[in-house]
Design a protein around this motif. Structure first.
Motif, PDB file in Angstrom:
ATOM      1  N   ILE A  35       0.853  -1.189   0.000  1.00 16.00           N
ATOM      2  CA  ILE A  35       0.000   0.000   0.000  1.00 16.00           C
ATOM      3  C   ILE A  35       0.887   1.236   0.000  1.00 16.00           C
ATOM      4  O   ILE A  35       1.784   1.358   0.840  1.00 16.00           O
ATOM      5  N   GLU A  36       0.644   2.145  -0.952  1.00 15.54           N
ATOM      6  CA  GLU A  36       1.430   3.359  -1.056  1.00 15.54           C
ATOM      7  C   GLU A  36       0.542   4.587  -0.884  1.00 15.54           C
ATOM      8  O   GLU A  36      -0.610   4.598  -1.329  1.00 15.54           O
ATOM      9  N   LYS A  37       1.093   5.609  -0.247  1.00 18.52           N
ATOM     10  CA  LYS A  37       0.427   6.907  -0.125  1.00 18.52           C
ATOM     11  C   LYS A  37       1.300   7.931  -0.843  1.00 18.52           C
ATOM     12  O   LYS A  37       2.468   8.104  -0.510  1.00 18.52           O
ATOM     13  N   ARG A  38       0.748   8.615  -1.853  1.00 24.68           N
ATOM     14  CA  ARG A  38       1.500   9.550  -2.665  1.00 24.68           C
ATOM     15  C   ARG A  38       0.742  10.867  -2.818  1.00 24.68           C
ATOM     16  O   ARG A  38      -0.489  10.894  -2.759  1.00 24.68           O
ATOM     17  N   ARG A  39       1.484  11.932  -3.055  1.00 27.84           N
ATOM     18  CA  ARG A  39       0.883  13.231  -3.307  1.00 27.84           C
ATOM     19  C   ARG A  39       0.223  13.253  -4.687  1.00 27.84           C
ATOM     20  O   ARG A  39       0.769  12.708  -5.657  1.00 27.84           O
ATOM     21  N   LEU A  40      -0.952  13.892  -4.770  1.00 29.14           N
ATOM     22  CA  LEU A  40      -1.622  14.000  -6.053  1.00 29.14           C
ATOM     23  C   LEU A  40      -0.875  14.914  -7.014  1.00 29.14           C
ATOM     24  O   LEU A  40      -0.904  14.704  -8.228  1.00 29.14           O
ATOM     25  N   ASP A  41      -0.218  15.955  -6.491  1.00 27.20           N
ATOM     26  CA  ASP A  41       0.400  16.927  -7.392  1.00 27.20           C
ATOM     27  C   ASP A  41       1.708  16.431  -8.002  1.00 27.20           C
ATOM     28  O   ASP A  41       1.978  16.647  -9.183  1.00 27.20           O
ATOM     29  N   THR A  42       2.531  15.741  -7.221  1.00 23.73           N
ATOM     30  CA  THR A  42       3.849  15.322  -7.713  1.00 23.73           C
ATOM     31  C   THR A  42       4.022  13.810  -7.833  1.00 23.73           C
ATOM     32  O   THR A  42       4.949  13.351  -8.508  1.00 23.73           O
ATOM     33  N   GLY A  43       3.191  13.051  -7.136  1.00 19.51           N
ATOM     34  CA  GLY A  43       3.367  11.605  -7.111  1.00 19.51           C
ATOM     35  C   GLY A  43       4.376  11.134  -6.089  1.00 19.51           C
ATOM     36  O   GLY A  43       4.642   9.928  -5.978  1.00 19.51           O
ATOM     37  N   ALA A  44       4.946  12.072  -5.309  1.00 18.66           N
ATOM     38  CA  ALA A  44       5.956  11.699  -4.312  1.00 18.66           C
ATOM     39  C   ALA A  44       5.329  10.906  -3.177  1.00 18.66           C
ATOM     40  O   ALA A  44       4.201  11.186  -2.752  1.00 18.66           O
TER      41      ALA A  44
END
Length: 203
Positions: free
Chosen positions: A141-150
């Motif tokens: 399971i990954e959590k990433r920023r919507l704007d950058t994908g980081a």
């Protein structure tokens, strides 16, 4: 495009067959907005992809889930070939289908070599939550920023939660204001669910 006056058309307009070279009155309110956009597509309305379709590049291998906000779509799946695949996430504009260059690399996030496929996605106003699995057939399971994908470093370990050895494939993920809910199955093919804090990534 025409918004007033008359023009001749051939074919169909708003799914209604038209006689060749029929005269159509474009003076409001006789023709709705969607009609004249369809007719000319010259009033600054972007065209989506090529003829309404976007085809992924040669590295894409499978698309398994999608989420939308007011301006973009977020697509998750895999990349590679039949012998080896990695997780893949794309961010595209809703109006044109174009990749968002500020996200990942040219609009694409390529997963770690240990990842295999992203199976489900949910989003809030800032983050995406991606349920995937690894080459070892364990949940990821990954959590990433919507704007950058980081990756969000405060979630799990460096933005990632690794499933227990008994886990195998996740099939769905949902979030509310506090928690995420993940469902799938384990090595014995029994159904399995997980209940995590979507903000901290803890049980």
């Amino acid at each position: 495009g025409l918004t007033t006056g008359t023009a001749t058309v051939t074919g169909t307009l708003n799914a209604v067959p038209m006689v060749d070279n029929a005269t159509v009155d474009f003076t409001p309110p006789y023709l709705e907005q969607s009609g004249y956009r369809w007719f000319a597509n010259q009033d600054a309305v972007p065209i989506f992809g090529a003829g309404g379709a976007v085809t992924g590049d040669a590295t894409g291998y499978g698309l398994f889930s999608i989420a939308l906000d007011s301006s973009h779509m977020y697509l998750v799946g895999s990349q590679g070939d039949a012998s080896a695949t990695d997780l893949r996430i794309e961010k595209r504009r809703l109006d044109t289908g174009a990749l968002e260059p500020a996200f990942g690399t040219g609009g694409i996030v390529s997963g770690a070599a240990a990842s295999r496929r992203a199976d489900s996605i949910a989003i809030d106003s800032i983050y995406m939550y991606v349920a995937a699995h690894t080459d070892a057939l364990e949940w990821r399971i990954e959590k990433r920023r919507l704007d950058t994908g980081a990756l969000d470093a405060g979630f799990g370990t460096g933005g990632i939660i690794s499933g227990a050895a008994a886990s195998r494939l996740p099939y769905g993920l949902a979030i509310d204001s506090t928690y995420m809910y993940v469902v799938g199955y384990n090595d014995t093919t029994d159904w399995r669910n997980r209940f995590d804090s979507s903000r901290m990534g803890g049980p």
